[in-house]
Scaffold this motif. Structure first.
Motif, PDB file in Angstrom:
ATOM      1  N   LYS A 108       3.968  -4.387   7.080  1.00 61.19           N
ATOM      2  CA  LYS A 108       3.490  -3.208   6.411  1.00 61.19           C
ATOM      3  C   LYS A 108       4.373  -2.238   6.176  1.00 61.19           C
ATOM      4  O   LYS A 108       4.342  -1.406   5.354  1.00 61.19           O
ATOM      5  CB  LYS A 108       2.551  -2.735   7.496  1.00 61.19           C
ATOM      6  N   LEU A 109       5.523  -2.036   7.083  1.00 63.33           N
ATOM      7  CA  LEU A 109       6.656  -1.263   6.741  1.00 63.33           C
ATOM      8  C   LEU A 109       7.247  -1.647   5.318  1.00 63.33           C
ATOM      9  O   LEU A 109       7.768  -0.823   4.642  1.00 63.33           O
ATOM     10  CB  LEU A 109       7.744  -1.242   7.914  1.00 63.33           C
ATOM     11  N   GLU A 110       7.441  -3.144   5.166  1.00 64.23           N
ATOM     12  CA  GLU A 110       8.148  -3.540   4.065  1.00 64.23           C
ATOM     13  C   GLU A 110       7.342  -3.074   2.671  1.00 64.23           C
ATOM     14  O   GLU A 110       7.923  -2.544   1.721  1.00 64.23           O
ATOM     15  CB  GLU A 110       8.087  -5.081   4.136  1.00 64.23           C
ATOM     16  N   PHE A 111       5.998  -3.103   2.870  1.00 61.51           N
ATOM     17  CA  PHE A 111       4.929  -2.877   1.669  1.00 61.51           C
ATOM     18  C   PHE A 111       5.204  -1.262   1.494  1.00 61.51           C
ATOM     19  O   PHE A 111       5.471  -0.762   0.319  1.00 61.51           O
ATOM     20  CB  PHE A 111       3.581  -3.091   2.257  1.00 61.51           C
ATOM     21  N   ALA A 112       5.495  -0.476   2.597  1.00 62.80           N
ATOM     22  CA  ALA A 112       5.478   1.044   2.350  1.00 62.80           C
ATOM     23  C   ALA A 112       6.651   1.466   1.977  1.00 62.80           C
ATOM     24  O   ALA A 112       6.915   2.234   0.949  1.00 62.80           O
ATOM     25  CB  ALA A 112       5.233   1.781   3.856  1.00 62.80           C
ATOM     26  N   VAL A 113       8.032   0.814   2.159  1.00 66.11           N
ATOM     27  CA  VAL A 113       9.246   1.085   1.666  1.00 66.11           C
ATOM     28  C   VAL A 113       9.242   0.645   0.324  1.00 66.11           C
ATOM     29  O   VAL A 113       9.691   1.472  -0.289  1.00 66.11           O
ATOM     30  CB  VAL A 113      10.167   0.315   2.633  1.00 66.11           C
ATOM     31  N   ARG A 114       8.731  -0.448  -0.019  1.00 63.40           N
ATOM     32  CA  ARG A 114       8.869  -0.689  -1.416  1.00 63.40           C
ATOM     33  C   ARG A 114       8.062   0.278  -2.332  1.00 63.40           C
ATOM     34  O   ARG A 114       8.451   0.604  -3.332  1.00 63.40           O
ATOM     35  CB  ARG A 114       8.329  -2.017  -1.538  1.00 63.40           C
ATOM     36  N   ASN A 115       6.914   0.747  -1.950  1.00 60.15           N
ATOM     37  CA  ASN A 115       6.227   1.761  -2.614  1.00 60.15           C
ATOM     38  C   ASN A 115       6.808   3.038  -2.647  1.00 60.15           C
ATOM     39  O   ASN A 115       7.071   3.919  -3.689  1.00 60.15           O
ATOM     40  CB  ASN A 115       4.765   2.040  -1.943  1.00 60.15           C
ATOM     41  N   TRP A 116       7.501   3.496  -1.803  1.00 58.39           N
ATOM     42  CA  TRP A 116       8.500   4.761  -1.373  1.00 58.39           C
ATOM     43  C   TRP A 116       9.772   4.406  -2.382  1.00 58.39           C
ATOM     44  O   TRP A 116       9.839   5.516  -3.125  1.00 58.39           O
ATOM     45  CB  TRP A 116       8.906   4.783  -0.089  1.00 58.39           C
ATOM     46  N   ALA A 117      10.142   3.697  -2.538  1.00 59.93           N
ATOM     47  CA  ALA A 117      11.230   3.518  -3.435  1.00 59.93           C
ATOM     48  C   ALA A 117      10.936   3.332  -4.821  1.00 59.93           C
ATOM     49  O   ALA A 117      11.784   3.885  -5.620  1.00 59.93           O
ATOM     50  CB  ALA A 117      11.999   1.867  -3.263  1.00 59.93           C
ATOM     51  N   HIS A 118       9.717   3.491  -5.346  1.00 57.60           N
ATOM     52  CA  HIS A 118       9.261   3.923  -6.575  1.00 57.60           C
ATOM     53  C   HIS A 118       9.603   5.337  -7.082  1.00 57.60           C
ATOM     54  O   HIS A 118       9.934   5.509  -8.327  1.00 57.60           O
ATOM     55  CB  HIS A 118       7.840   3.445  -7.013  1.00 57.60           C
ATOM     56  N   THR A 119       9.873   6.000  -6.023  1.00 59.87           N
ATOM     57  CA  THR A 119      10.020   7.529  -6.351  1.00 59.87           C
ATOM     58  C   THR A 119      11.033   7.986  -5.763  1.00 59.87           C
ATOM     59  O   THR A 119      11.460   9.458  -5.797  1.00 59.87           O
ATOM     60  CB  THR A 119       8.606   8.242  -5.648  1.00 59.87           C
ATOM     61  N   ASP A 120      12.198   7.072  -5.258  1.00 59.81           N
ATOM     62  CA  ASP A 120      13.327   7.766  -4.590  1.00 59.81           C
ATOM     63  C   ASP A 120      14.300   6.709  -4.966  1.00 59.81           C
ATOM     64  O   ASP A 120      14.456   5.419  -4.691  1.00 59.81           O
ATOM     65  CB  ASP A 120      13.155   7.535  -3.117  1.00 59.81           C
ATOM     66  N   ALA A 121      15.131   7.131  -5.878  1.00 57.94           N
ATOM     67  CA  ALA A 121      16.269   6.326  -6.559  1.00 57.94           C
ATOM     68  C   ALA A 121      17.014   5.855  -5.585  1.00 57.94           C
ATOM     69  O   ALA A 121      17.751   4.826  -5.597  1.00 57.94           O
ATOM     70  CB  ALA A 121      16.787   7.268  -7.786  1.00 57.94           C
ATOM     71  N   SER A 122      17.578   6.660  -4.519  1.00 58.87           N
ATOM     72  CA  SER A 122      18.386   6.377  -3.614  1.00 58.87           C
ATOM     73  C   SER A 122      18.054   5.042  -2.757  1.00 58.87           C
ATOM     74  O   SER A 122      18.679   4.221  -2.323  1.00 58.87           O
ATOM     75  CB  SER A 122      19.046   7.311  -2.855  1.00 58.87           C
TER      76      SER A 122
END
Length: 216
Positions: A108-122
């Motif tokens: 679940k954390l993996e899913f959330a981080v991958r979604n987060w990365a769509h809006t955070d270039a770093s």
């Protein structure tokens, strides 16, 4: 209104760990936009100023979440590929423990981080690096058991991309019963490495995950 996770106590500012846990829960529930200081303070029953006793700012908290993800998911995956195994089939079953034990790999954390990365270039850069490190560790695992580098890489990618795709499709967890899923895992091992799992290896794997025997 969300009930505070802890009881407010005069003069107590909580701990760094409970702020991270609250941020983790908010990330899973609402995405990165849900990880904000004031809502977290309300969730914990603490004052906003309490937050700054543990973090310099919101970015500091977000970095703590990223560190948690790196340590738990990337770190544990790499370590599991390096664990002792007599055969490649046993090594892959060791790896499969990650997909079944959230304490080792948090899907679940993996899913959330991958979604987060769509809006955070770093973060996207860190995610790309994590994918390279994980795939490289899987390739090294195959090479350790005598697979040619080119074949080892393709097999590593097949395992990794299959699991990441599975995670990406199931935000709220597996939709299939755990028992049947476990029963199919030895067949996945054979597909991934081209070798059948022995009866002894299957028995040890199911002993670690007893629901496999019940079909639940």
């Amino acid at each position: 209104m969300t009930e505070p996770l802890i009881e407010k106590t005069s003069g107590w500012r909580g701990t760094r760990e409970i702020w991270i846990e609250a941020a983790y829960q908010a990330l899973l529930e609402n995405g990165i936009d849900g990880v904000k200081v004031m809502p977290l303070a309300q969730r914990l029953g603490l004052s906003r100023t309490s937050f700054y006793g543990h973090f310099s700012d919101r970015d500091d908290l977000l970095n703590a979440l990223i560190t948690l993800w790196q340590s738990k998911n990337t770190g544990n995956l790499v370590r599991r590929t390096e664990d002792y195994a007599e055969t490649i089939t046993e090594a892959i079953l060791n790896l499969f423990d990650l997909w079944l034990m959230p304490d080792l790999f948090d899907s679940k954390l993996e899913f959330a981080v991958r979604n987060w990365a769509h809006t955070d270039a770093s973060l996207a850069v860190l995610l790309d690096e994590a994918d390279r490190v994980r795939a490289g560790a899987l390739q090294a695992m195959f090479e350790r058991f005598g697979y040619d580098a080119a074949y080892a890489r393709v097999r590593a990618d097949t395992i990794y991309l299959t699991q990441i795709g599975y995670i990406s499709m199931i935000k709220d967890g597996p939709s299939e019963p755990l028992g049947p899923r476990l029963q199919r895992m030895p067949y996945f091992v054979e597909i991934f490495c081209g070798k059948a799992v022995s009866e002894a290896e299957t028995a040890r794997f199911f002993a670690r995950h007893p629901l496999a025997d019940k079909g639940n």
